[in-house]
Design a protein around this motif. Structure first.
Motif, PDB file in Angstrom:
ATOM      1  N   ASN A  27       4.700 -25.988 -43.822  1.00 32.81           N
ATOM      2  CA  ASN A  27       4.244 -24.718 -43.264  1.00 32.81           C
ATOM      3  C   ASN A  27       3.282 -24.042 -44.243  1.00 32.81           C
ATOM      4  O   ASN A  27       3.561 -23.960 -45.443  1.00 32.81           O
ATOM      5  N   GLY A  28       2.148 -23.561 -43.741  1.00 34.27           N
ATOM      6  CA  GLY A  28       1.159 -22.923 -44.604  1.00 34.27           C
ATOM      7  C   GLY A  28       0.180 -23.884 -45.246  1.00 34.27           C
ATOM      8  O   GLY A  28      -0.662 -23.474 -46.052  1.00 34.27           O
ATOM      9  N   ALA A  29       0.255 -25.171 -44.876  1.00 31.77           N
ATOM     10  CA  ALA A  29      -0.636 -26.166 -45.476  1.00 31.77           C
ATOM     11  C   ALA A  29      -2.064 -26.072 -44.935  1.00 31.77           C
ATOM     12  O   ALA A  29      -2.998 -26.594 -45.546  1.00 31.77           O
ATOM     13  N   GLY A  30      -2.236 -25.445 -43.763  1.00 31.85           N
ATOM     14  CA  GLY A  30      -3.571 -25.315 -43.178  1.00 31.85           C
ATOM     15  C   GLY A  30      -3.784 -26.119 -41.919  1.00 31.85           C
ATOM     16  O   GLY A  30      -4.875 -26.111 -41.346  1.00 31.85           O
ATOM     17  N   LYS A  31      -2.738 -26.808 -41.447  1.00 30.23           N
ATOM     18  CA  LYS A  31      -2.867 -27.649 -40.257  1.00 30.23           C
ATOM     19  C   LYS A  31      -3.303 -26.840 -39.036  1.00 30.23           C
ATOM     20  O   LYS A  31      -4.248 -27.203 -38.340  1.00 30.23           O
ATOM     21  N   SER A  32      -2.567 -25.774 -38.769  1.00 29.59           N
ATOM     22  CA  SER A  32      -2.853 -24.980 -37.573  1.00 29.59           C
ATOM     23  C   SER A  32      -4.242 -24.350 -37.641  1.00 29.59           C
ATOM     24  O   SER A  32      -4.957 -24.295 -36.632  1.00 29.59           O
ATOM     25  N   THR A  33      -4.627 -23.879 -38.807  1.00 25.88           N
ATOM     26  CA  THR A  33      -5.960 -23.286 -38.960  1.00 25.88           C
ATOM     27  C   THR A  33      -7.042 -24.318 -38.677  1.00 25.88           C
ATOM     28  O   THR A  33      -8.018 -24.039 -37.966  1.00 25.88           O
ATOM     29  N   VAL A  86      -6.825 -27.057 -36.853  1.00 26.32           N
ATOM     30  CA  VAL A  86      -6.816 -27.415 -35.434  1.00 26.32           C
ATOM     31  C   VAL A  86      -7.455 -26.311 -34.597  1.00 26.32           C
ATOM     32  O   VAL A  86      -8.203 -26.582 -33.648  1.00 26.32           O
ATOM     33  N   LYS A  87      -7.192 -25.058 -34.944  1.00 29.11           N
ATOM     34  CA  LYS A  87      -7.784 -23.944 -34.198  1.00 29.11           C
ATOM     35  C   LYS A  87      -9.303 -23.901 -34.365  1.00 29.11           C
ATOM     36  O   LYS A  87     -10.019 -23.482 -33.455  1.00 29.11           O
ATOM     37  N   ILE A  88      -9.795 -24.333 -35.510  1.00 29.25           N
ATOM     38  CA  ILE A  88     -11.247 -24.415 -35.706  1.00 29.25           C
ATOM     39  C   ILE A  88     -11.833 -25.503 -34.816  1.00 29.25           C
ATOM     40  O   ILE A  88     -12.856 -25.303 -34.155  1.00 29.25           O
ATOM     41  N   ILE A  89     -11.176 -26.657 -34.779  1.00 32.24           N
ATOM     42  CA  ILE A  89     -11.650 -27.750 -33.924  1.00 32.24           C
ATOM     43  C   ILE A  89     -11.625 -27.328 -32.456  1.00 32.24           C
ATOM     44  O   ILE A  89     -12.525 -27.660 -31.680  1.00 32.24           O
ATOM     45  N   ALA A  90     -10.587 -26.570 -32.070  1.00 33.55           N
ATOM     46  CA  ALA A  90     -10.410 -26.164 -30.676  1.00 33.55           C
ATOM     47  C   ALA A  90     -11.250 -24.955 -30.285  1.00 33.55           C
ATOM     48  O   ALA A  90     -11.246 -24.547 -29.128  1.00 33.55           O
ATOM     49  N   GLY A  91     -11.958 -24.358 -31.250  1.00 32.45           N
ATOM     50  CA  GLY A  91     -12.837 -23.240 -30.935  1.00 32.45           C
ATOM     51  C   GLY A  91     -12.178 -21.880 -30.936  1.00 32.45           C
ATOM     52  O   GLY A  91     -12.771 -20.904 -30.472  1.00 32.45           O
ATOM     53  N   ILE A 112      -0.228 -33.273 -34.443  1.00 34.06           N
ATOM     54  CA  ILE A 112       0.321 -32.396 -35.471  1.00 34.06           C
ATOM     55  C   ILE A 112       1.836 -32.419 -35.327  1.00 34.06           C
ATOM     56  O   ILE A 112       2.367 -32.070 -34.269  1.00 34.06           O
ATOM     57  N   SER A 113       2.526 -32.852 -36.356  1.00 36.92           N
ATOM     58  CA  SER A 113       3.971 -33.019 -36.210  1.00 36.92           C
ATOM     59  C   SER A 113       4.672 -32.965 -37.560  1.00 36.92           C
ATOM     60  O   SER A 113       4.103 -33.328 -38.597  1.00 36.92           O
ATOM     61  N   GLY A 159      -4.018 -25.864 -48.044  1.00 35.38           N
ATOM     62  CA  GLY A 159      -5.371 -25.722 -47.529  1.00 35.38           C
ATOM     63  C   GLY A 159      -6.322 -26.849 -47.860  1.00 35.38           C
ATOM     64  O   GLY A 159      -7.504 -26.787 -47.505  1.00 35.38           O
ATOM     65  N   ALA A 160      -5.831 -27.892 -48.514  1.00 34.06           N
ATOM     66  CA  ALA A 160      -6.693 -29.013 -48.894  1.00 34.06           C
ATOM     67  C   ALA A 160      -6.133 -30.326 -48.354  1.00 34.06           C
ATOM     68  O   ALA A 160      -4.917 -30.483 -48.171  1.00 34.06           O
ATOM     69  N   LYS A 161      -7.016 -31.267 -48.093  1.00 32.08           N
ATOM     70  CA  LYS A 161      -6.590 -32.611 -47.703  1.00 32.08           C
ATOM     71  C   LYS A 161      -6.225 -33.388 -48.962  1.00 32.08           C
ATOM     72  O   LYS A 161      -7.054 -33.541 -49.855  1.00 32.08           O
ATOM     73  N   VAL A 162      -4.981 -33.877 -49.020  1.00 31.76           N
ATOM     74  CA  VAL A 162      -4.544 -34.604 -50.214  1.00 31.76           C
ATOM     75  C   VAL A 162      -4.400 -36.099 -49.953  1.00 31.76           C
ATOM     76  O   VAL A 162      -4.236 -36.882 -50.903  1.00 31.76           O
TER      77      VAL A 162
END
Length: 246
Positions: free
Chosen positions: A38-44, A46-51, A199-200, A219-222
């Motif tokens: 939680n808080g890793a940035g996944k939802s943010t 995805v929301k950018i990709i989805a507009g 996303i899971s 917030g970063a891809k590791v």
């Protein structure tokens, strides 16, 4: 050629930096698991990709075309659909009515146009058959199982001929049997050449259907690894920070 490329994506909300220079590629007909705490940035992301909102900096490239989404309708017009965790279905409507909500088929001459229920039920039946789902067009959503509800949400993405489907926790809070039904639906999307970002938090589900797994932390891809070249233990370490990067 990549279907979707994200280049140097950042997103800030005031002093909060939700994403820091994220680079990702999604290829046609590929299932990519997106994992992180939680808080890793996944939802943010995805929301950018989805507009839902634009990146602060960075570039979104879709099929070699740089795109700018100001709203979800812009992303949908380019073939990107999202299935939210709550599915956004109307319990009092049938499966077919949910499928066509906001894009109903009508017949007649304006201003006397009316709903063409026969056409909507027929098309809905074809989509459920294509997905090999037991869901029927006239079924009321409130009487459906979790797996059947997911089938309605996924069929809705097929209605728009999506190229990329973003799925937010599709197997959360459903039974083991229903999980298998949903994973089968995801595999059928891949068979039809549609890309899926899954996303899971459920490690077995990601490893069961994904070609690759992308791990995010703070917030970063590791990590961005093929499933066959990693393990649940390694992914867990990347999510928690026990392993810094891979």
């Amino acid at each position: 050629m990549a279907l979707l490329r994200l280049k140097g994506i950042t997103k800030s909300f005031g002093a909060i930096h939700a994403l820091n220079g994220v680079d990702i590629e999604i290829h046609p007909g590929e299932i990519v698991g997106l994992m992180g705490d939680n808080g890793a940035g996944k939802s943010t992301l995805v929301k950018i990709i989805a507009g839902n909102f634009p990146p602060t900096t960075g570039e979104i490239v879709l099929s070699d075309e740089t795109v700018h989404f100001n709203q979800p309708l812009d992303a949908r017009a380019k073939g990107i659909e999202i299935v939210y965790q709550d599915l956004a279905l109307c319990d009092n409507l049938t499966a077919a009515e949910n499928l066509f909500l906001g894009r109903e088929i009508r017949k007649g001459i304006w201003p006397f146009r009316v709903m063409n229920y026969d056409a909507m039920f027929k098309k809905a039946g074809e989509l459920f058959e294509e997905l090999q789902s037991e869901t029927r067009p006239r079924d009321i959503v409130r009487r459906m199982s979790g797996g059947q509800r997911q089938a309605v949400a996924i069929a809705r993405t097929r209605l728009s001929r999506a190229k990329l489907v973003l799925m937010d926790e599709p197997t959360a809070a459903i039974s083991v049997r229903q999980v298998e039904q949903v994973l089968a639906l995801i595999r059928r999307l891949k068979q039809q050449g549609i890309s899926v970002v899954l996303i899971s938090h459920r490690m077995p589900d990601v490893f069961a259907v994904s070609d690759r797994v992308i791990v995010m932390r703070r917030g970063a891809k590791v990590a961005d690894k093929e499933i066959k070249h990693t393990t649940p233990e390694e992914v867990t370490g990347l999510i928690t920070g026990a392993i810094r990067a891979a």
